[in-house]
Write an enzyme that holds these catalytic residues in place. Structure first.
Site, mmCIF file in Angstrom:
data_model
loop_
_atom_site.group_PDB
_atom_site.id
_atom_site.type_symbol
_atom_site.label_atom_id
_atom_site.label_comp_id
_atom_site.label_asym_id
_atom_site.label_seq_id
_atom_site.Cartn_x
_atom_site.Cartn_y
_atom_site.Cartn_z
ATOM 1 N N HIS A 46 0.842 -1.196 0.000
ATOM 2 C CA HIS A 46 0.000 0.000 0.000
ATOM 3 C C HIS A 46 0.879 1.249 0.000
ATOM 4 C CE1 HIS A 46 1.000 -0.972 4.180
ATOM 5 N NE2 HIS A 46 1.134 0.331 4.302
ATOM 6 N N HIS A 134 5.752 6.533 -1.155
ATOM 7 C CA HIS A 134 6.561 5.328 -1.352
ATOM 8 C C HIS A 134 5.707 4.102 -1.035
ATOM 9 C CE1 HIS A 134 6.672 5.892 2.993
ATOM 10 N NE2 HIS A 134 6.854 4.574 3.067
HETATM 11 P P1 2AM Z 1 4.995 2.621 5.297
HETATM 12 O O1 2AM Z 1 3.985 3.329 4.484
HETATM 13 O O2 2AM Z 1 6.347 3.180 5.129
HETATM 14 O O3 2AM Z 1 4.979 1.150 5.107
HETATM 15 C C1 2AM Z 1 0.753 1.049 8.841
HETATM 16 O O4 2AM Z 1 1.515 0.914 9.985
HETATM 17 C C2 2AM Z 1 1.475 1.867 7.820
HETATM 18 O O5 2AM Z 1 1.635 3.189 8.280
HETATM 19 C C3 2AM Z 1 2.846 1.310 7.528
HETATM 20 O O6 2AM Z 1 2.849 0.785 6.256
HETATM 21 C C4 2AM Z 1 3.795 2.468 7.737
HETATM 22 O O7 2AM Z 1 4.725 2.864 6.842
HETATM 23 C C5 2AM Z 1 2.927 3.664 7.980
HETATM 24 N N1 2AM Z 1 3.480 4.439 9.089
HETATM 25 C C6 2AM Z 1 3.872 5.729 9.024
HETATM 26 N N2 2AM Z 1 4.294 6.166 10.208
HETATM 27 C C7 2AM Z 1 4.184 5.138 11.051
HETATM 28 C C8 2AM Z 1 4.497 4.963 12.437
HETATM 29 N N3 2AM Z 1 4.967 5.955 13.187
HETATM 30 N N4 2AM Z 1 4.278 3.747 12.980
HETATM 31 C C9 2AM Z 1 3.785 2.740 12.226
HETATM 32 N N5 2AM Z 1 3.471 2.843 10.931
HETATM 33 C C10 2AM Z 1 3.675 4.029 10.344
#
Ligand code: 2AM
Length: 201
Positions: A46, A134
């Site tokens: 995603h 990304h």
């Molecule tokens: P990503 O987009 O880089 O994969 C669910 O946890 C999604 O939220 C993850 O896919 C994650 O990053 C994004 N995300 C962004 N900030 C986050 C945080 N502080 N903790 C966990 N997930 C985060």
């Protein structure tokens, strides 16, 4: 204590693109060991629009409505996935991701800004206001030797592309942390129903 749900807003990647990302992971795996690879099945690839963290369950319906209302007027658009990158830095890689290029970046930025603002107005602000589009391929396991320099791998895959896909929805996801990794479940799906503006001849 109210019940809470770990929540984020994202654009899911279609299966056809997910298959290409999975093939790329397999190509990279021998050169990039000790990675927790994102999985097309368990976690679904995603593009995160906003990470909201814990949201009180009583606020979820309001959040989903707000995101739906904000996303609906946007027209669907094409997004091209191309090139690899790392957070926080290719020389100290912690997260390995696929980037995006092309004219779709503009409508993407508009959509992200508006759904994040809608979540904030609904009382569920994103944890971080920065947006670097990304799709995470994998997270490098910490505590296994020195920081990893993935610069040569990024250079080698600079022109790698999964092609384009049509973005036609924004999803509110619940994330449940489990020992084998997070499990994502859609709470609501907002269709992008706007008309594309006419382009001048
Ligand atoms: P990503 O987009 O880089 O994969 C669910 O946890 C999604 O939220 C993850 O896919 C994650 O990053 C994004 N995300 C962004 N900030 C986050 C945080 N502080 N903790 C966990 N997930 C985060």
């Amino acid at each position: 204590m109210p019940d809470k749900t770990r929540t984020f807003l994202a654009i899911p990647v279609p299966d056809k693109i997910g298959e290409k990302l999975t093939r790329l992971q397999a190509q990279l795996a021998p050169d990039v060991p000790d990675v927790r690879w994102a999985s097309a099945t368990a976690t679904a690839f995603h593009l995160t629009l906003a990470f909201l963290g814990d949201v009180a369950d009583v606020d979820l319906v309001r959040l989903c409505r707000a995101v739906n209302d904000a996303a609906k007027p946007h027209a669907p658009f094409e997004l091209r996935l191309e090139g690899l990158g790392c957070f926080p830095d290719p020389r100290k890689a912690r997260v390995l991701w696929v980037g995006m290029t092309g004219p779709g970046l503009e409508p993407l930025a508009r959509l992200q800004k508006e759904v994040a603002a809608a979540a904030t107005q609904a009382g569920c602000p994103p944890e971080d206001n920065r947006f670097h589009p990304h799709i995470t391929l994998g997270r490098i396991k910490v505590g296994r030797g020195p920081a990893r320099d993935l610069s040569p791998i990024l250079r080698h895959h600079q022109t790698w592309s999964a092609g384009s896909f049509r973005v036609s929805e924004a999803v509110v996801f619940a994330s449940t942390l489990a020992p084998e990794g997070p499990i994502y479940a859609p709470l609501s799906t907002a269709r992008l129903e706007g008309e594309k503006p006419e382009t001048s001849p």
